[in-house]
Design an enzyme around this catalytic site. Structure first.
Site, PDB file in Angstrom:
ATOM      1  N   THR A 143       0.783  -1.234   0.000  1.00  0.00           N
ATOM      2  CA  THR A 143       0.000   0.000   0.000  1.00  0.00           C
ATOM      3  C   THR A 143       0.819   1.290   0.000  1.00  0.00           C
ATOM      4  O   THR A 143       1.766   1.427   0.770  1.00  0.00           O
ATOM      5  CB  THR A 143      -0.839   0.002   1.300  1.00  0.00           C
ATOM      6  OG1 THR A 143      -1.562  -1.197   1.370  1.00  0.00           O
ATOM      7  CG2 THR A 143      -1.756   1.185   1.386  1.00  0.00           C
ATOM      8  N   GLY A 172      -7.826  -6.541   2.215  1.00  0.00           N
ATOM      9  CA  GLY A 172      -6.950  -6.282   3.351  1.00  0.00           C
ATOM     10  C   GLY A 172      -7.442  -5.147   4.237  1.00  0.00           C
ATOM     11  O   GLY A 172      -8.643  -4.895   4.360  1.00  0.00           O
ATOM     12  N   GLY A 193       1.540  -2.657   4.777  1.00  0.00           N
ATOM     13  CA  GLY A 193       2.115  -3.948   5.123  1.00  0.00           C
ATOM     14  C   GLY A 193       1.096  -5.071   5.060  1.00  0.00           C
ATOM     15  O   GLY A 193       0.103  -4.990   4.320  1.00  0.00           O
TER      16      GLY A 193
HETATM   17  N1  GLY Z   1      -1.911  -3.585   3.172  1.00  0.00           N
HETATM   18  C1  GLY Z   1      -2.664  -3.844   2.021  1.00  0.00           C
HETATM   19  C2  GLY Z   1      -3.247  -5.167   1.962  1.00  0.00           C
HETATM   20  O1  GLY Z   1      -2.838  -6.048   2.699  1.00  0.00           O
HETATM   21  O2  GLY Z   1      -4.140  -5.374   1.177  1.00  0.00           O
END
Ligand code: GLY
Length: 260
Positions: A143, A172, A193
């Protein structure tokens, strides 16, 4: 730090190459220029994230990773300290999902998902783009995000192509309020992350709660990083009325600009 200082931080995602901080520098430069011309913080954060979405070195927008079936689905969210929040999840064929999330923040809804989010974007005049033609193979990045403070208001924005190779249907932390991002009167937080771990830790809201208790951003950052095991990548940007901090347990391109 003066209460009137303009501050922006931007990151290219946990795992992104530190050498790509020219991309996050660019996002901060544009964001600071917008703040200098009194652009509201939510717009500033979203515009900074748009620049990162357009940079194929990062896993968002143009650089989004493909899922296990070869498709690209993206999540994005934004929030300001006036409790305005909007998000999209599993949206496809849109170059800049962050701006769709920004429209959701102005709507009666908080989160739109999937084909219906895409349809919403088309109705708003967004162009349909075939993202699957983009060959994004940069390894292990996550991200992108930004946090902003204009001396009065805070904002945070995030965008992601998710986890490369993931099962279709997986979503996520990014579109979940208080997981990937949070903004309130004491500060703003943007995480990046391993989405499942970020969600389980309610990472952004619990980090924000430390700011609310008067804990400095650097200490809040170190505490939040300690919630994660070494195998779980995590990065955070934090800004409060007093200070700022950024860091990751991986490499992470990130930048900050301030101006009094
Ligand atoms: N941090 C973004 C995801 O895990 O989708």
């Amino acid at each position: 730090m003066s209460a009137k200082q303009l501050i922006i931080l931007a990151h290219g995602g946990a795992g992104s190459d530190n050498a790509h901080s020219d991309g996050t520098d660019h996002a901060c430069n544009i964001g600071l220029e917008l703040m200098q011309s009194k652009t509201p913080v939510l717009e500033v954060a979203c515009r900074a994230v748009e620049i990162l979405e357009d940079d194929p070195r990062f896993n968002a927008g143009t650089g989004s990773r493909k899922r296990s079936d070869g498709s690209v689905r993206m999540d994005a969210a934004c929030m300001n300290s006036e409790n305005r929040f909007g998000a999209v999840s599993s949206i496809e064929h849109i170059k800049n999902p962050i701006h769709v999330a920004r429209h959701v923040a102005d709507s009666e809804y908080r989160l739109l998902t999937g084909e219906d989010a895409h349809q919403y974007a088309i109705e708003l005049g967004f162009e349909k783009v075939d993202m699957t033609r983009i060959d994004s193979n940069a390894p292990g990045t996550d991200t992108v995000g930004a946090v902003v403070f204009d001396g009065t208001q805070f904002a945070a924005a995030l965008s992601t192509g998710g986890t490369g190779g993931s099962r279709p249907g997986r979503v996520g932390d990014v579109p979940l309020i208080g997981c990937g991002l949070y903004a309130g009167e004491h500060g703003a937080v943007a995480a990046t992350g391993h989405g499942e771990s970020i969600t389980l830790n309610l990472t952004a809201y619990r980090t924000y709660a430390m700011l609310e208790q008067g804990i400095a951003p650097q200490e809040a950052l170190e505490t939040a990083l300690s919630w994660f095991e070494d195998v779980q990548d995590i990065g955070l940007l934090i800004v409060s009325r007093k200070a700022l901090a950024g860091g990751s347990n991986r490499s992470m391109a990130w930048s900050t600009l301030t101006e009094k």
